[in-house]
Design a protein around this motif. Sequence first.
Motif, short mmCIF file in Angstrom:
data_model
loop_
_atom_site.label_atom_id
_atom_site.label_comp_id
_atom_site.label_asym_id
_atom_site.label_seq_id
_atom_site.Cartn_x
_atom_site.Cartn_y
_atom_site.Cartn_z
N GLU A 1 35.83 36.94 54.93
CA GLU A 1 34.62 37.70 54.59
C GLU A 1 33.37 36.83 54.58
OE1 GLU A 1 36.94 40.95 51.77
OE2 GLU A 1 35.61 39.48 50.86
N LEU B 1 36.75 35.06 40.53
CA LEU B 1 36.28 36.12 41.43
C LEU B 1 35.28 37.06 40.78
CD1 LEU B 1 39.68 37.11 43.12
CD2 LEU B 1 37.86 35.67 44.07
N LEU C 1 39.35 36.22 51.61
CA LEU C 1 38.07 35.86 51.01
C LEU C 1 37.25 34.99 51.96
CD1 LEU C 1 39.41 35.10 47.42
CD2 LEU C 1 37.83 36.94 48.03
N ASP D 1 31.84 37.62 42.09
CA ASP D 1 31.81 37.82 43.54
C ASP D 1 31.08 36.68 44.24
OD1 ASP D 1 32.20 38.94 45.97
OD2 ASP D 1 30.77 40.57 45.73
N PRO D 2 31.47 35.43 43.94
CA PRO D 2 30.70 34.28 44.41
C PRO D 2 30.96 33.96 45.89
CG PRO D 2 32.61 33.51 43.23
CD PRO D 2 32.64 35.00 43.14
N ARG E 1 33.41 45.49 37.32
CA ARG E 1 33.91 44.31 38.01
C ARG E 1 35.15 43.74 37.29
NH1 ARG E 1 34.52 42.61 42.85
NH2 ARG E 1 34.85 40.37 42.76
N GLN F 1 42.73 43.33 41.31
CA GLN F 1 42.83 42.47 42.49
C GLN F 1 43.85 41.34 42.31
OE1 GLN F 1 39.10 40.64 43.53
NE2 GLN F 1 39.70 40.38 45.68
N ARG G 1 33.10 33.68 52.91
CA ARG G 1 32.93 32.78 51.78
C ARG G 1 33.31 31.34 52.16
NH1 ARG G 1 35.01 37.38 49.82
NH2 ARG G 1 33.70 38.55 48.39
P1 ADP Z 1 31.48 46.33 50.04
O1 ADP Z 1 31.69 46.39 48.58
O2 ADP Z 1 30.09 46.73 50.46
O3 ADP Z 1 32.54 47.00 50.86
P2 ADP Z 1 32.01 43.55 49.69
O4 ADP Z 1 31.74 42.36 50.54
O5 ADP Z 1 31.44 43.59 48.32
O6 ADP Z 1 31.54 44.83 50.51
O7 ADP Z 1 33.57 43.73 49.55
C1 ADP Z 1 34.39 43.88 50.65
C2 ADP Z 1 35.82 43.77 50.16
O8 ADP Z 1 36.01 42.50 49.65
C3 ADP Z 1 36.14 44.75 49.05
O9 ADP Z 1 37.36 45.38 49.35
C4 ADP Z 1 36.26 43.93 47.80
O10 ADP Z 1 37.39 44.32 47.03
C5 ADP Z 1 36.49 42.55 48.32
N1 ADP Z 1 35.72 41.61 47.55
C6 ADP Z 1 34.40 41.57 47.41
N2 ADP Z 1 34.04 40.55 46.64
C7 ADP Z 1 35.14 39.91 46.30
C8 ADP Z 1 35.43 38.75 45.53
N3 ADP Z 1 34.54 38.00 44.93
N4 ADP Z 1 36.68 38.39 45.42
C9 ADP Z 1 37.62 39.09 46.01
N5 ADP Z 1 37.44 40.18 46.75
C10 ADP Z 1 36.22 40.59 46.90
#
Ligand code: ADP
Length: 218
Positions: free
Chosen positions: A176, A142, A173, A145-146, A107, A114, A178
Amino acid sequence: MIEVDGLSKRYGGTVAVDDLSFTVRPGRVTGFLGPNGAGKSTTMRMMLDLDRPSGGRVRIDGRRYRDLDRPLLRVGALLEARSTHGGRSARQHLRWLARTNGIGEARVRAVLDQVGLADTGHRRTKGFSLGMGQRLGLAAALLGDPPVLLLDEPVNGLDPEGIVWLRALVRGLAAEGRTVLVSSHLMSEMALTAEHLVVIAHGRLLADTTVDEFVAEY
Ligand code: ADP
Ligand code: ADP
């Protein structure tokens, strides 16, 4: 989700936050807009239990921050205070944070990449520019992964390219799912970043509305 309920903060005779109530919902960027001194940082510090409210309360996903289990995995925060991390490199700092929070080493690499610090992560943070410091702060936020992110004036110190990059990151973010609260004193910045706005002045709520409605009404 973040619930702010009747929150107040006085410093001696100064009322920094004045009976503030609002909710930050997941899945969209909420902009926390107000002039300098409006009470944004104070509110965010109280969300993180770094400052004690004079009144009212904050709940993050139903709990007080101090009651969260492994808070770094629940809430990522970028605040304005900056530290030099005791002369360590960015990578060392993140490794330490990861280790103490039960987060895997992979991570660390992922977040350095990232935030655009993959090539400079080995350098001591003492020599970091303001923008690099912001990127490192973001990496730390980040790391776990909160599902909840609090970013206080995150574009501070970033160059124009960095600002465009940050905007896209923040929107991604939120998209997705959050809960993302981003503060700024610039309406122009918030109009490009946020979908929803919580606007304050003198510690009081002025508006809690969509960006489109705010632009139309004010
Ligand atoms: P998966 O890993 O199963 O594809 P995630 O939700 O963990 O699903 O991640 C999806 C995308 O979001 C990935 O490309 C990852 O880089 C990004 N990502 C996941 N968690 C974070 C985070 N905390 N901050 C920024 N980007 C994130
Ligand atoms: P913003 O983040 O919107 O710029 P702040 O939350 O930093 O606003 O400040 C709100 C008000 O509270 C300001 O008047 C500021 O001077 C005051 N303030 C903030 N922190 C402190 C402190 N630790 N002690 C005394 N006054 C403070």
